[in-house]
Design an enzyme around this catalytic site. Structure first.
Site, PDB file in Angstrom:
ATOM      1  N   LYS A 284      45.793  50.526 -66.978  1.00 57.25           N
ATOM      2  CA  LYS A 284      44.836  50.292 -65.980  1.00 57.25           C
ATOM      3  C   LYS A 284      44.477  51.897 -65.317  1.00 57.25           C
ATOM      4  O   LYS A 284      43.485  52.067 -64.780  1.00 57.25           O
ATOM      5  CB  LYS A 284      45.455  49.470 -64.909  1.00 57.25           C
ATOM      6  CG  LYS A 284      45.021  49.591 -63.293  1.00 57.25           C
ATOM      7  CD  LYS A 284      45.678  48.946 -62.323  1.00 57.25           C
ATOM      8  CE  LYS A 284      46.782  49.574 -61.880  1.00 57.25           C
ATOM      9  NZ  LYS A 284      46.636  50.269 -60.737  1.00 57.25           N
ATOM     10  N   ASN A 285      45.679  52.723 -65.169  1.00 56.90           N
ATOM     11  CA  ASN A 285      45.389  53.960 -64.354  1.00 56.90           C
ATOM     12  C   ASN A 285      44.938  55.041 -65.237  1.00 56.90           C
ATOM     13  O   ASN A 285      44.723  56.068 -65.008  1.00 56.90           O
ATOM     14  CB  ASN A 285      47.001  54.523 -63.995  1.00 56.90           C
ATOM     15  CG  ASN A 285      47.281  53.506 -62.769  1.00 56.90           C
ATOM     16  OD1 ASN A 285      46.371  52.636 -62.095  1.00 56.90           O
ATOM     17  ND2 ASN A 285      48.491  53.574 -62.475  1.00 56.90           N
TER      18      ASN A 285
ATOM     19  N   ARG B  18      42.074  51.237 -53.788  1.00 57.94           N
ATOM     20  CA  ARG B  18      41.592  52.630 -53.253  1.00 57.94           C
ATOM     21  C   ARG B  18      41.352  53.473 -54.501  1.00 57.94           C
ATOM     22  O   ARG B  18      40.639  54.629 -54.332  1.00 57.94           O
ATOM     23  CB  ARG B  18      42.931  53.241 -52.631  1.00 57.94           C
ATOM     24  CG  ARG B  18      44.204  52.591 -53.300  1.00 57.94           C
ATOM     25  CD  ARG B  18      45.458  53.248 -52.744  1.00 57.94           C
ATOM     26  NE  ARG B  18      45.285  54.517 -52.007  1.00 57.94           N
ATOM     27  CZ  ARG B  18      45.045  54.771 -50.604  1.00 57.94           C
ATOM     28  NH1 ARG B  18      45.161  53.558 -50.142  1.00 57.94           N
ATOM     29  NH2 ARG B  18      45.046  55.669 -50.129  1.00 57.94           N
TER      30      ARG B  18
ATOM     31  N   CYS C 298      47.740  51.635 -47.015  1.00 55.06           N
ATOM     32  CA  CYS C 298      48.214  50.995 -48.216  1.00 55.06           C
ATOM     33  C   CYS C 298      49.724  50.231 -47.959  1.00 55.06           C
ATOM     34  O   CYS C 298      50.496  50.914 -47.070  1.00 55.06           O
ATOM     35  CB  CYS C 298      48.075  51.638 -49.471  1.00 55.06           C
ATOM     36  SG  CYS C 298      48.874  51.073 -50.928  1.00 55.06           S
TER      37      CYS C 298
ATOM     38  N   ARG D  14      49.024  57.177 -47.879  1.00 56.51           N
ATOM     39  CA  ARG D  14      48.054  57.569 -48.978  1.00 56.51           C
ATOM     40  C   ARG D  14      46.863  58.165 -48.581  1.00 56.51           C
ATOM     41  O   ARG D  14      45.573  57.940 -48.888  1.00 56.51           O
ATOM     42  CB  ARG D  14      47.969  56.486 -49.843  1.00 56.51           C
ATOM     43  CG  ARG D  14      49.077  55.866 -50.394  1.00 56.51           C
ATOM     44  CD  ARG D  14      49.017  54.708 -51.468  1.00 56.51           C
ATOM     45  NE  ARG D  14      48.546  55.299 -52.615  1.00 56.51           N
ATOM     46  CZ  ARG D  14      48.413  54.337 -53.830  1.00 56.51           C
ATOM     47  NH1 ARG D  14      48.257  53.014 -53.594  1.00 56.51           N
ATOM     48  NH2 ARG D  14      47.869  54.874 -54.811  1.00 56.51           N
ATOM     49  N   PRO D  15      46.711  59.217 -47.896  1.00 60.44           N
ATOM     50  CA  PRO D  15      45.767  59.971 -47.470  1.00 60.44           C
ATOM     51  C   PRO D  15      44.959  60.643 -48.807  1.00 60.44           C
ATOM     52  O   PRO D  15      45.682  60.534 -49.874  1.00 60.44           O
ATOM     53  CB  PRO D  15      46.058  61.190 -46.576  1.00 60.44           C
ATOM     54  CG  PRO D  15      47.570  61.258 -47.009  1.00 60.44           C
ATOM     55  CD  PRO D  15      47.820  60.110 -47.539  1.00 60.44           C
TER      56      PRO D  15
ATOM     57  N   ASP E 260      56.074  53.629 -60.200  1.00 67.24           N
ATOM     58  CA  ASP E 260      55.485  52.224 -60.564  1.00 67.24           C
ATOM     59  C   ASP E 260      56.226  51.474 -61.263  1.00 67.24           C
ATOM     60  O   ASP E 260      56.216  50.242 -61.673  1.00 67.24           O
ATOM     61  CB  ASP E 260      54.107  52.456 -61.219  1.00 67.24           C
ATOM     62  CG  ASP E 260      52.926  53.075 -60.582  1.00 67.24           C
ATOM     63  OD1 ASP E 260      51.914  53.696 -61.035  1.00 67.24           O
ATOM     64  OD2 ASP E 260      53.159  53.252 -59.314  1.00 67.24           O
TER      65      ASP E 260
ATOM     66  N   ILE F 243      58.224  59.288 -53.984  1.00 67.14           N
ATOM     67  CA  ILE F 243      56.517  59.383 -53.950  1.00 67.14           C
ATOM     68  C   ILE F 243      56.078  58.787 -52.780  1.00 67.14           C
ATOM     69  O   ILE F 243      55.217  59.379 -51.941  1.00 67.14           O
ATOM     70  CB  ILE F 243      56.047  58.915 -55.169  1.00 67.14           C
ATOM     71  CG1 ILE F 243      56.799  59.306 -56.411  1.00 67.14           C
ATOM     72  CG2 ILE F 243      54.473  59.224 -55.339  1.00 67.14           C
ATOM     73  CD1 ILE F 243      56.719  60.942 -56.801  1.00 67.14           C
TER      74      ILE F 243
ATOM     75  N   ARG G 254      45.896  42.347 -60.229  1.00 64.46           N
ATOM     76  CA  ARG G 254      45.090  43.695 -60.326  1.00 64.46           C
ATOM     77  C   ARG G 254      45.726  44.555 -61.503  1.00 64.46           C
ATOM     78  O   ARG G 254      44.888  45.575 -61.845  1.00 64.46           O
ATOM     79  CB  ARG G 254      45.733  44.277 -59.021  1.00 64.46           C
ATOM     80  CG  ARG G 254      45.115  43.675 -57.625  1.00 64.46           C
ATOM     81  CD  ARG G 254      45.159  44.681 -56.415  1.00 64.46           C
ATOM     82  NE  ARG G 254      44.652  46.106 -56.799  1.00 64.46           N
ATOM     83  CZ  ARG G 254      45.137  47.191 -56.136  1.00 64.46           C
ATOM     84  NH1 ARG G 254      46.030  47.150 -55.144  1.00 64.46           N
ATOM     85  NH2 ARG G 254      44.715  48.212 -56.709  1.00 64.46           N
TER      86      ARG G 254
HETATM   87  C1  EPZ Z   1      48.189  57.244 -58.856  1.00 67.08           C
HETATM   88  O1  EPZ Z   1      48.048  56.958 -57.471  1.00 67.08           O
HETATM   89  C2  EPZ Z   1      48.431  55.923 -59.423  1.00 67.08           C
HETATM   90  N1  EPZ Z   1      47.376  54.971 -59.604  1.00 67.08           N
HETATM   91  C3  EPZ Z   1      49.578  55.017 -58.845  1.00 67.08           C
HETATM   92  O2  EPZ Z   1      49.706  53.685 -59.247  1.00 67.08           O
HETATM   93  C4  EPZ Z   1      50.922  55.723 -58.782  1.00 67.08           C
HETATM   94  O3  EPZ Z   1      51.846  55.045 -57.935  1.00 67.08           O
HETATM   95  C5  EPZ Z   1      50.615  57.185 -58.244  1.00 67.08           C
HETATM   96  O4  EPZ Z   1      49.435  57.984 -58.879  1.00 67.08           O
HETATM   97  C6  EPZ Z   1      51.899  58.026 -58.552  1.00 67.08           C
HETATM   98  O5  EPZ Z   1      52.297  57.928 -59.781  1.00 67.08           O
HETATM   99  C7  EPZ Z   1      46.330  55.462 -60.229  1.00 67.08           C
HETATM  100  O6  EPZ Z   1      46.658  56.438 -61.241  1.00 67.08           O
HETATM  101  C8  EPZ Z   1      45.041  54.520 -60.096  1.00 67.08           C
HETATM  102  P1  EPZ Z   1      49.265  60.428 -55.950  1.00 67.08           P
HETATM  103  P2  EPZ Z   1      47.604  58.218 -56.553  1.00 67.08           P
HETATM  104  O7  EPZ Z   1      47.979  61.080 -55.414  1.00 67.08           O
HETATM  105  O8  EPZ Z   1      46.841  59.230 -57.277  1.00 67.08           O
HETATM  106  C9  EPZ Z   1      50.287  61.685 -51.461  1.00 67.08           C
HETATM  107  C10 EPZ Z   1      50.133  51.355 -59.440  1.00 67.08           C
HETATM  108  O9  EPZ Z   1      50.978  50.732 -59.148  1.00 67.08           O
HETATM  109  N2  EPZ Z   1      48.864  62.483 -51.390  1.00 67.08           N
HETATM  110  O10 EPZ Z   1      49.854  61.148 -57.019  1.00 67.08           O
HETATM  111  O11 EPZ Z   1      46.935  57.596 -55.260  1.00 67.08           O
HETATM  112  C11 EPZ Z   1      50.425  60.328 -51.488  1.00 67.08           C
HETATM  113  O12 EPZ Z   1      50.392  59.768 -50.164  1.00 67.08           O
HETATM  114  C12 EPZ Z   1      49.635  52.301 -58.458  1.00 67.08           C
HETATM  115  O13 EPZ Z   1      49.494  51.080 -60.644  1.00 67.08           O
HETATM  116  C13 EPZ Z   1      48.408  63.017 -50.293  1.00 67.08           C
HETATM  117  O14 EPZ Z   1      49.110  62.992 -49.312  1.00 67.08           O
HETATM  118  O15 EPZ Z   1      48.966  58.918 -56.084  1.00 67.08           O
HETATM  119  C14 EPZ Z   1      51.743  60.093 -52.217  1.00 67.08           C
HETATM  120  O16 EPZ Z   1      52.842  60.327 -51.382  1.00 67.08           O
HETATM  121  C15 EPZ Z   1      50.341  52.613 -57.295  1.00 67.08           C
HETATM  122  N3  EPZ Z   1      46.993  63.371 -50.099  1.00 67.08           N
HETATM  123  C16 EPZ Z   1      51.678  61.363 -53.093  1.00 67.08           C
HETATM  124  O17 EPZ Z   1      50.777  62.307 -52.631  1.00 67.08           O
HETATM  125  C17 EPZ Z   1      46.143  63.397 -51.019  1.00 67.08           C
HETATM  126  O18 EPZ Z   1      45.189  63.937 -51.059  1.00 67.08           O
HETATM  127  C18 EPZ Z   1      51.500  61.085 -54.518  1.00 67.08           C
HETATM  128  O19 EPZ Z   1      50.268  60.089 -54.708  1.00 67.08           O
HETATM  129  C19 EPZ Z   1      46.696  62.518 -52.346  1.00 67.08           C
HETATM  130  C20 EPZ Z   1      47.890  62.201 -52.508  1.00 67.08           C
END
Ligand code: EPZ
Length: 417
Positions: free
Chosen positions: A22-23, A93, A117, A122-123, A305, A327, A397
């Site tokens: 999916k990702n 998202r 979320c 998750r900003p 995940d 995370i 999902r």
């Molecule tokens: C990706 O989400 C995955 N989703 C998530 O999988 C996964 O949990 C996550 O990466 C971490 O591995 C997809 O690929 C579609 P991040 P993403 O940006 O990119 C903070 C699932 O279950 N952050 O790596 O949204 C954020 O809040 C999903 O399949 C900011 O603060 O995650 C988090 O604490 C859930 N500002 C950390 O960074 C930003 O602009 C890492 O989030 C971006 C992120």
């Protein structure tokens, strides 16, 4: 609302095939916005998030041709809208992945802010900061990010901490930007490497995907391509946990073991034997599962995940496992439901101490997010009696027909309304 009814205690036997990731599918679909040629993607998982992304693309003006199981050809000729609406973004998202490609190719994007979320705030500030550094003029009003740029230009951007979709969004935008972009402290997930492979096959020039430093030489128009999406390492990991919990030598087929090293190492430390033969991972459940501490971290560390699924496993392990979630700030929503089934878990901030083994008993439980729902299904498989997992839509999902796959392994599981 659909629920899953599970009668626990049946040992799983046989083979389960892993679907596409999916990702990896979601950013690959967003990348089709970068060219007006047709892009054919295969091995797309038949999950709701992929459907949502296809709808986002269609409402932007893409022509989507589904050419059989898990394959779709997408062509984005003339856009009919620049907007990814709240109604779609609120359900997924990852729709924010259209932001970079839209502003890079069409000079304009209007994307609903995803909002909070279940698992954390998750900003998307890092996505926005990066696009601004590439020259986009960005405003946030009425719950939408509005981005404009005559032409993005290459920039040097270092992420303060790793972000998967942030890296993907800026990497895609940089392919059409004027000049070279250097991204530092990037996330290194296999899905990012897969996206870079697609972009390179579309004509982009990218070096270093999969490492912390990615260089993109932008400026060339991109063309169509054909790309097979990588297998889903998280789905594979989920079935490995099922096999370690209540399996009788099940085989997980089609996974990339090299994408799962941290999970395989962690399971081995708990006493789980996993035999690797080509694309087959055979899971041998140990007589006595040993509790082992865990710390989630960006790839190649243990994926967040898989934290919830691992927690379900630790409820049946001997000793206490301390699970630290580094995370996301609220990714323990499954704990309360596991406790209702009889698990012994104590939360302390972003850590949870799981003491086992305790007898799990079937109960009515509520899924709160995608991976929490997988955790509750695993717990239901190991529990005495019947478990009913409410809000199964969370599972749909990101898991392709989980109840069918588990049913084929001998589980007593059915979807009820
Ligand atoms: C990706 O989400 C995955 N989703 C998530 O999988 C996964 O949990 C996550 O990466 C971490 O591995 C997809 O690929 C579609 P991040 P993403 O940006 O990119 C903070 C699932 O279950 N952050 O790596 O949204 C954020 O809040 C999903 O399949 C900011 O603060 O995650 C988090 O604490 C859930 N500002 C950390 O960074 C930003 O602009 C890492 O989030 C971006 C992120």
């Amino acid at each position: 609302m659909d629920k899953l009814r599970i009668a626990g205690g049946r040992f799983l036997k046989g083979r389960v095939a892993v679907a596409g990731a999916k990702n990896a599918a979601l950013p690959a679909l967003a990348a089709t916005l970068l060219t007006d040629d047709a892009v054919e993607l295969t091995n797309l998982p038949r999950v709701r998030d992929v459907r949502t992304m296809l709808r986002v693309l269609e409402q932007l003006g893409a022509t989507v041709n589904e050419t059989g199981a898990g394959a779709a050809t997408v062509r984005v000729g003339r856009l009919q809208s620049f907007e990814a609406p709240y109604d779609l973004v609120k359900t997924m998202r990852a729709s924010v992945l259209v932001l970079g490609p839209l502003v890079a190719r069409h000079g304009r994007a209007r994307v609903s802010l995803p909002g909070g979320c279940a698992i954390g705030e998750r900003p998307i500030n890092l996505h926005i900061d990066g696009l601004q550094k590439m020259g986009a003029d960005i405003t946030i009003e009425h719950g939408y990010v509005e981005a404009k740029a005559k032409r993005l230009r290459g920039a040097s951007i270092t992420f303060p901490f790793k972000t998967v979709t942030g890296t993907e969004n800026l990497m895609m935008a940089a392919t059409l930007a004027e000049g070279t972009t250097r991204l530092g402290h990037c996330a290194c997930e296999p899905e990012i490497v897969d996206l870079a492979e697609l972009l390179v096959s579309m004509g982009a020039v990218i070096h270093g995907a999969g490492t912390e430093d990615i260089v993109i030489e932008g400026g060339q128009p991109l063309r169509g391509a054909r790309h097979r999406v990588i297998p889903d390492r998280i789905e594979a990991g989920t079935y490995l946990c099922a096999g370690a919990l209540i399996g009788d030598g099940i085989e997980v087929v089609g996974a990339r073991a090299d994408h799962l090293e941290a999970a395989l190492t962690q399971l081995a430390a708990c006493g789980v034997v996993i035999e690797r033969t080509g694309e087959v991972l055979r899971v041998l459940r140990p007589e006595r599962l040993v509790a082992r501490d865990l710390r989630t971290s960006p790839h190649p560390g243990f994926p967040t995940d898989m934290q919830a699924q691992y927690m379900a496993l630790m409820t049946q392990a001997s000793g206490t496992a301390l699970i630290a979630e580094t995370i996301f700030e609220r990714r323990f929503m499954h704990v309360g439901e596991l406790q209702r089934m009889g698990a012994n878990i104590r939360i302390d901030g972003r850590s949870a101490a799981v003491t086992g083994p305790t007898r799990l008993t079937g109960a009515q439980v509520m899924a709160t997010d995608l991976r929490a729902s997988a955790c509750l299904v695993l717990a239901g498989l190991a529990a005495d009696g019947v478990t009913v997992v409410d809000r199964a839509y969370h599972l749909d999902r990101g898991y392709e027909s989980m109840e069918t796959k588990l049913g084929a392994l001998g589980a007593s599981i059915e979807r009820i309304r």
